[in-house]
Design a protein around this motif. Structure first.
Motif, PDB file in Angstrom:
ATOM      1  N   ALA A  94       0.830  -1.206   0.000  1.00 58.91           N
ATOM      2  CA  ALA A  94       0.000   0.000   0.000  1.00 58.91           C
ATOM      3  C   ALA A  94       0.868   1.261   0.000  1.00 58.91           C
ATOM      4  CB  ALA A  94      -0.929  -0.012   1.202  1.00 58.91           C
ATOM      5  N   ALA A  95       1.926   1.264   0.790  1.00 56.64           N
ATOM      6  CA  ALA A  95       2.815   2.434   0.825  1.00 56.64           C
ATOM      7  C   ALA A  95       3.511   2.631  -0.520  1.00 56.64           C
ATOM      8  CB  ALA A  95       3.843   2.274   1.940  1.00 56.64           C
ATOM      9  N   ALA A  96       3.882   1.540  -1.179  1.00 56.63           N
ATOM     10  CA  ALA A  96       4.527   1.652  -2.493  1.00 56.63           C
ATOM     11  C   ALA A  96       3.559   2.216  -3.528  1.00 56.63           C
ATOM     12  CB  ALA A  96       5.043   0.295  -2.937  1.00 56.63           C
ATOM     13  N   LEU A  97       2.290   1.832  -3.454  1.00 57.12           N
ATOM     14  CA  LEU A  97       1.309   2.369  -4.396  1.00 57.12           C
ATOM     15  C   LEU A  97       1.090   3.859  -4.169  1.00 57.12           C
ATOM     16  CD1 LEU A  97      -1.283  -0.533  -4.436  1.00 57.12           C
ATOM     17  CD2 LEU A  97       0.284   0.114  -6.261  1.00 57.12           C
ATOM     18  N   VAL A  98       1.008   4.269  -2.917  1.00 57.27           N
ATOM     19  CA  VAL A  98       0.836   5.696  -2.615  1.00 57.27           C
ATOM     20  C   VAL A  98       2.068   6.474  -3.087  1.00 57.27           C
ATOM     21  CG1 VAL A  98       0.668   7.380  -0.742  1.00 57.27           C
ATOM     22  CG2 VAL A  98      -0.747   5.326  -0.702  1.00 57.27           C
ATOM     23  N   GLU A  99       3.229   5.935  -2.840  1.00 60.46           N
ATOM     24  CA  GLU A  99       4.476   6.596  -3.256  1.00 60.46           C
ATOM     25  C   GLU A  99       4.570   6.679  -4.774  1.00 60.46           C
ATOM     26  OE1 GLU A  99       7.868   8.676  -2.403  1.00 60.46           O
ATOM     27  OE2 GLU A  99       6.492   7.825  -0.946  1.00 60.46           O
ATOM     28  N   GLY A 100       4.113   5.646  -5.463  1.00 59.12           N
ATOM     29  CA  GLY A 100       4.127   5.655  -6.927  1.00 59.12           C
ATOM     30  C   GLY A 100       3.227   6.729  -7.500  1.00 59.12           C
ATOM     31  N   VAL A 101       2.046   6.876  -6.935  1.00 63.94           N
ATOM     32  CA  VAL A 101       1.131   7.923  -7.403  1.00 63.94           C
ATOM     33  C   VAL A 101       1.726   9.298  -7.135  1.00 63.94           C
ATOM     34  CG1 VAL A 101      -1.120   8.977  -6.986  1.00 63.94           C
ATOM     35  CG2 VAL A 101      -0.933   6.502  -7.206  1.00 63.94           C
ATOM     36  N   ALA A 102       2.322   9.485  -5.968  1.00 65.25           N
ATOM     37  CA  ALA A 102       2.935  10.781  -5.650  1.00 65.25           C
ATOM     38  C   ALA A 102       4.097  11.079  -6.597  1.00 65.25           C
ATOM     39  CB  ALA A 102       3.409  10.795  -4.204  1.00 65.25           C
ATOM     40  N   LEU A 103       4.890  10.085  -6.912  1.00 66.27           N
ATOM     41  CA  LEU A 103       6.001  10.281  -7.846  1.00 66.27           C
ATOM     42  C   LEU A 103       5.484  10.649  -9.226  1.00 66.27           C
ATOM     43  CD1 LEU A 103       9.047  10.124  -8.382  1.00 66.27           C
ATOM     44  CD2 LEU A 103       8.715   7.725  -8.946  1.00 66.27           C
ATOM     45  N   PHE A 104       4.417   9.996  -9.657  1.00 67.61           N
ATOM     46  CA  PHE A 104       3.819  10.310 -10.950  1.00 67.61           C
ATOM     47  C   PHE A 104       3.343  11.762 -10.990  1.00 67.61           C
ATOM     48  CE2 PHE A 104       0.022  10.445 -13.695  1.00 67.61           C
ATOM     49  CZ  PHE A 104       0.620  10.147 -14.906  1.00 67.61           C
ATOM     50  N   VAL A 105       2.695  12.206  -9.926  1.00 66.43           N
ATOM     51  CA  VAL A 105       2.194  13.583  -9.876  1.00 66.43           C
ATOM     52  C   VAL A 105       3.347  14.578  -9.900  1.00 66.43           C
ATOM     53  CG1 VAL A 105       0.990  15.253  -8.423  1.00 66.43           C
ATOM     54  CG2 VAL A 105       0.046  12.979  -8.726  1.00 66.43           C
ATOM     55  N   VAL A 106       4.399  14.294  -9.162  1.00 62.28           N
ATOM     56  CA  VAL A 106       5.548  15.204  -9.138  1.00 62.28           C
ATOM     57  C   VAL A 106       6.213  15.269 -10.515  1.00 62.28           C
ATOM     58  CG1 VAL A 106       7.863  15.521  -8.172  1.00 62.28           C
ATOM     59  CG2 VAL A 106       5.951  15.007  -6.673  1.00 62.28           C
ATOM     60  N   VAL A 107       6.293  14.153 -11.211  1.00 59.55           N
ATOM     61  CA  VAL A 107       6.890  14.147 -12.548  1.00 59.55           C
ATOM     62  C   VAL A 107       6.031  14.949 -13.522  1.00 59.55           C
ATOM     63  CG1 VAL A 107       7.425  12.657 -14.519  1.00 59.55           C
ATOM     64  CG2 VAL A 107       8.195  12.024 -12.248  1.00 59.55           C
ATOM     65  N   VAL A 108       4.708  14.765 -13.469  1.00 59.04           N
ATOM     66  CA  VAL A 108       3.820  15.519 -14.337  1.00 59.04           C
ATOM     67  C   VAL A 108       3.916  17.017 -14.037  1.00 59.04           C
ATOM     68  CG1 VAL A 108       1.395  15.952 -14.892  1.00 59.04           C
ATOM     69  CG2 VAL A 108       2.250  13.615 -14.781  1.00 59.04           C
ATOM     70  N   CYS A 109       3.939  17.374 -12.765  1.00 64.54           N
ATOM     71  CA  CYS A 109       4.094  18.789 -12.392  1.00 64.54           C
ATOM     72  C   CYS A 109       5.446  19.315 -12.831  1.00 64.54           C
ATOM     73  CB  CYS A 109       3.890  18.974 -10.894  1.00 64.54           C
ATOM     74  SG  CYS A 109       2.196  18.761 -10.366  1.00 64.54           S
ATOM     75  N   GLY A 110       6.466  18.483 -12.790  1.00 58.80           N
ATOM     76  CA  GLY A 110       7.793  18.895 -13.265  1.00 58.80           C
ATOM     77  C   GLY A 110       7.807  19.180 -14.752  1.00 58.80           C
ATOM     78  N   PHE A 111       7.020  18.424 -15.513  1.00 57.89           N
ATOM     79  CA  PHE A 111       6.931  18.698 -16.946  1.00 57.89           C
ATOM     80  C   PHE A 111       6.265  20.036 -17.209  1.00 57.89           C
ATOM     81  CE2 PHE A 111       7.057  13.935 -17.948  1.00 57.89           C
ATOM     82  CZ  PHE A 111       8.401  13.984 -18.264  1.00 57.89           C
ATOM     83  N   ILE A 112       5.317  20.395 -16.359  1.00 57.05           N
ATOM     84  CA  ILE A 112       4.636  21.689 -16.525  1.00 57.05           C
ATOM     85  C   ILE A 112       5.596  22.839 -16.210  1.00 57.05           C
ATOM     86  CG2 ILE A 112       2.777  23.161 -15.649  1.00 57.05           C
ATOM     87  CD1 ILE A 112       1.158  20.594 -15.246  1.00 57.05           C
ATOM     88  N   LEU A 113       6.457  22.624 -15.199  1.00 53.08           N
ATOM     89  CA  LEU A 113       7.410  23.669 -14.846  1.00 53.08           C
ATOM     90  C   LEU A 113       8.429  23.811 -15.956  1.00 53.08           C
ATOM     91  CD1 LEU A 113       8.006  22.915 -11.080  1.00 53.08           C
ATOM     92  CD2 LEU A 113       6.752  24.813 -12.052  1.00 53.08           C
TER      93      LEU A 113
END
Length: 83
Positions: free
Chosen positions: A64-83
């Motif tokens: 469960a922690a790995a799934l939450v961490e994976g989603v957070a990493l995905f969001v940070v990467v997408v936000c990084g592309f916007i920056l």
């Protein structure tokens, strides 16, 4: 014509998009930290109540922690592309 209008709208809103991306990345990291903390808290409560199920609870907690961490990493990467 439509493309030039869209490009002008994007150029005007670029500053707001960067601000939104930065806020979104920050909220994702904070949310993931809170979520993983709650997962750990619940796992410790479960282990305290049923010590014989420590292996199953630990494995479920890590997944469960790995799934939450994976989603957070995905969001940070997408936000990084916007920056």
């Amino acid at each position: 014509m439509l493309l030039s209008i869209l490009l002008q709208a994007v150029a005007v809103g670029a500053g707001l998009a960067k601000f939104g991306a930065a806020v979104g990345a920050g909220l994702a990291v904070v949310g993931a930290g809170i979520g993983i903390g709650k997962i750990g808290q619940s796992a410790m409560d479960g282990i305290a109540r049923q010590p014989e199920a420590v292996g199953d609870i630990r494995m479920t907690m890590i997944i469960a922690a790995a799934l939450v961490e994976g989603v957070a990493l995905f969001v940070v990467v997408v936000c990084g592309f916007i920056l």
